[in-house]
Design an enzyme around this catalytic site. Sequence first.
Site, PDB file in Angstrom:
ATOM      1  N   LYS A 167       0.845  -1.204   0.000  1.00 26.66           N
ATOM      2  CA  LYS A 167       0.000   0.000   0.000  1.00 26.66           C
ATOM      3  C   LYS A 167       0.869   1.238   0.000  1.00 26.66           C
ATOM      4  O   LYS A 167       1.753   1.378   0.847  1.00 26.66           O
ATOM      5  CB  LYS A 167      -0.914   0.022   1.220  1.00 26.66           C
ATOM      6  CG  LYS A 167      -1.900   1.196   1.208  1.00 26.66           C
ATOM      7  CD  LYS A 167      -2.829   1.163   2.417  1.00 26.66           C
ATOM      8  CE  LYS A 167      -2.165   1.697   3.662  1.00 26.66           C
ATOM      9  NZ  LYS A 167      -3.082   1.686   4.817  1.00 26.66           N
ATOM     10  N   LYS A 169       1.379   5.561  -0.195  1.00 30.97           N
ATOM     11  CA  LYS A 169       0.853   6.906  -0.030  1.00 30.97           C
ATOM     12  C   LYS A 169       0.890   7.595  -1.389  1.00 30.97           C
ATOM     13  O   LYS A 169       1.926   7.579  -2.070  1.00 30.97           O
ATOM     14  CB  LYS A 169       1.718   7.715   0.942  1.00 30.97           C
ATOM     15  CG  LYS A 169       1.930   7.076   2.298  1.00 30.97           C
ATOM     16  CD  LYS A 169       0.713   7.164   3.171  1.00 30.97           C
ATOM     17  CE  LYS A 169       1.030   6.681   4.579  1.00 30.97           C
ATOM     18  NZ  LYS A 169      -0.184   6.575   5.413  1.00 30.97           N
ATOM     19  N   ASP A 198      -3.320   5.156  -0.546  1.00 29.86           N
ATOM     20  CA  ASP A 198      -3.842   5.921   0.584  1.00 29.86           C
ATOM     21  C   ASP A 198      -3.617   7.411   0.320  1.00 29.86           C
ATOM     22  O   ASP A 198      -2.476   7.852   0.202  1.00 29.86           O
ATOM     23  CB  ASP A 198      -3.113   5.484   1.861  1.00 29.86           C
ATOM     24  CG  ASP A 198      -3.627   6.169   3.107  1.00 29.86           C
ATOM     25  OD1 ASP A 198      -4.549   6.999   3.011  1.00 29.86           O
ATOM     26  OD2 ASP A 198      -3.093   5.866   4.201  1.00 29.86           O
ATOM     27  N   ASN A 200      -4.576   9.741   2.450  1.00 27.39           N
ATOM     28  CA  ASN A 200      -4.396  10.427   3.740  1.00 27.39           C
ATOM     29  C   ASN A 200      -5.229  11.711   3.836  1.00 27.39           C
ATOM     30  O   ASN A 200      -4.739  12.753   4.273  1.00 27.39           O
ATOM     31  CB  ASN A 200      -2.930  10.749   4.009  1.00 27.39           C
ATOM     32  CG  ASN A 200      -2.187   9.598   4.648  1.00 27.39           C
ATOM     33  OD1 ASN A 200      -1.070   9.284   4.251  1.00 27.39           O
ATOM     34  ND2 ASN A 200      -2.778   8.945   5.638  1.00 27.39           N
ATOM     35  N   GLU A 224      -7.829   4.543  -0.147  1.00 27.00           N
ATOM     36  CA  GLU A 224      -8.068   4.822   1.270  1.00 27.00           C
ATOM     37  C   GLU A 224      -8.164   6.324   1.549  1.00 27.00           C
ATOM     38  O   GLU A 224      -7.365   7.107   1.036  1.00 27.00           O
ATOM     39  CB  GLU A 224      -6.908   4.221   2.068  1.00 27.00           C
ATOM     40  CG  GLU A 224      -7.094   4.202   3.561  1.00 27.00           C
ATOM     41  CD  GLU A 224      -5.966   3.412   4.211  1.00 27.00           C
ATOM     42  OE1 GLU A 224      -5.523   3.832   5.292  1.00 27.00           O
ATOM     43  OE2 GLU A 224      -5.523   2.394   3.638  1.00 27.00           O
ATOM     44  N   GLU A 250      -9.448   4.204   9.892  1.00 29.74           N
ATOM     45  CA  GLU A 250      -8.342   4.347  10.839  1.00 29.74           C
ATOM     46  C   GLU A 250      -8.513   5.547  11.768  1.00 29.74           C
ATOM     47  O   GLU A 250      -7.907   5.586  12.835  1.00 29.74           O
ATOM     48  CB  GLU A 250      -7.002   4.447  10.104  1.00 29.74           C
ATOM     49  CG  GLU A 250      -6.787   5.742   9.352  1.00 29.74           C
ATOM     50  CD  GLU A 250      -5.401   5.835   8.733  1.00 29.74           C
ATOM     51  OE1 GLU A 250      -4.564   6.584   9.269  1.00 29.74           O
ATOM     52  OE2 GLU A 250      -5.160   5.149   7.713  1.00 29.74           O
ATOM     53  N   ASP A 273      -8.800   1.119  13.739  1.00 35.33           N
ATOM     54  CA  ASP A 273      -7.519   1.207  14.433  1.00 35.33           C
ATOM     55  C   ASP A 273      -7.810   0.806  15.873  1.00 35.33           C
ATOM     56  O   ASP A 273      -8.648   1.413  16.531  1.00 35.33           O
ATOM     57  CB  ASP A 273      -7.046   2.661  14.321  1.00 35.33           C
ATOM     58  CG  ASP A 273      -5.829   2.999  15.145  1.00 35.33           C
ATOM     59  OD1 ASP A 273      -5.906   2.871  16.386  1.00 35.33           O
ATOM     60  OD2 ASP A 273      -4.819   3.421  14.566  1.00 35.33           O
ATOM     61  N   HIS A 300      -5.702  -1.163  11.089  1.00 40.28           N
ATOM     62  CA  HIS A 300      -4.716  -0.096  10.925  1.00 40.28           C
ATOM     63  C   HIS A 300      -3.694  -0.233  12.041  1.00 40.28           C
ATOM     64  O   HIS A 300      -4.033  -0.182  13.226  1.00 40.28           O
ATOM     65  CB  HIS A 300      -5.382   1.274  10.992  1.00 40.28           C
ATOM     66  CG  HIS A 300      -4.419   2.421  10.907  1.00 40.28           C
ATOM     67  ND1 HIS A 300      -4.133   3.250  11.972  1.00 40.28           N
ATOM     68  CD2 HIS A 300      -3.649   2.864   9.878  1.00 40.28           C
ATOM     69  CE1 HIS A 300      -3.253   4.153  11.604  1.00 40.28           C
ATOM     70  NE2 HIS A 300      -2.934   3.950  10.338  1.00 40.28           N
ATOM     71  N   GLU A 320      -2.662  -4.980   7.955  1.00 42.13           N
ATOM     72  CA  GLU A 320      -1.638  -3.975   7.656  1.00 42.13           C
ATOM     73  C   GLU A 320      -0.441  -4.253   8.563  1.00 42.13           C
ATOM     74  O   GLU A 320      -0.559  -4.197   9.785  1.00 42.13           O
ATOM     75  CB  GLU A 320      -2.155  -2.557   7.902  1.00 42.13           C
ATOM     76  CG  GLU A 320      -1.080  -1.517   7.621  1.00 42.13           C
ATOM     77  CD  GLU A 320      -1.558  -0.085   7.811  1.00 42.13           C
ATOM     78  OE1 GLU A 320      -1.434   0.699   6.857  1.00 42.13           O
ATOM     79  OE2 GLU A 320      -2.049   0.247   8.903  1.00 42.13           O
TER      80      GLU A 320
END
Length: 362
Positions: A167, A169, A198, A200, A224, A250, A273, A300, A320
Amino acid sequence: MAHTESPTIHSLRVRAVRVPTQHPHQTASGAVSESPLVLTDVNTDNGVVGHSVVFTYTPAALKPTAELIQNFETLVKGESLVPIELEQKLAKRFRLLGTQGLVGIALSAIDMALWDALARSHGTSLVRLLGGIEKPIPAYGAVGYDGVKGSAKVAEDWAKRGFSGVKAKIGYPTVQEDVAVVRAMRKAVGDSVAIMVDYNQSLTPSEAVQRLRMLDDEGLTWVEEPTLAHDYAGHALIARAAKTPIQCGENWWGILDMQHAIDAQASDFVMPDVMKIGGATGWLRAAALAQANNILLSNHLWPEISAQLLCVTPTAHWLEYVDWWNPIMSEPLQIKNGFSRVDGATGTGVAWDEKAVERLSV
């Protein structure tokens, strides 16, 4: 039938550590070069000690979080080791202040340590204590905001280690750069390795819809948090427009956040998470909610305890995996052939390398 008294909580031991990251993890908002962690030990009257670790993200929150957890000692000292009952008692105690943010982190630290102590007092693992059995969970590794070449290299390294997913970013200045990163990773790992991305929370909903039009044909397992974590309406808009599944969770604080997201149809998958969802107790409720809604659930962070909790999660999806905290763990989680292995674990699998903890304490 014989009745066995539960152990009693005697005291808490709380320590703050800063663990350097072996390979700094690049994100859109900067590099993660260390992990500020709070380690909690629950000491019981029968000599069993339960452990937990929480991550404060920033060193500025490290000592306040440690002090908060230590301050909660008076609320649990002398209580029986019954995690679910204590979670309910503490939740009522903090109803007016709220159970999110640092309070939520502190409550989860105690909850996870209680479950660890309870499993250890029975001489078993968390998964067995919860009535489950050890299962291999497919694991993916993390790729930072490392650009085309860097992302491909890190992804290839994870694949060579046997991981079945990676995964990355993303959220580069242009969607063309996002696509280039994904394609470089695919070339590096081949078609058999899952690729997730992701954002973010870096896009507006309209930006996300536009970018996902370009990413929808890249064979991604999920995208994500394309927009702000608690913008459930925005995520729902994106999920309706995209062919690629949306993944969130998360940053949900407790199962009410999760319920609101599900009600809004904000996410195709979920990834709580364990620290933010309410510890192991909160996770069990989240897993039931995911099962009731037939939604696949991943984790997460917190690989040790999460690998066991996923074993008792009916809709378990992916683990993860990060190795950021391995330097202070006496028995880090094992990954074999791309799957987590919790066979032979004791408690939640969290225990300290005391020499390393002493060296890194602040």
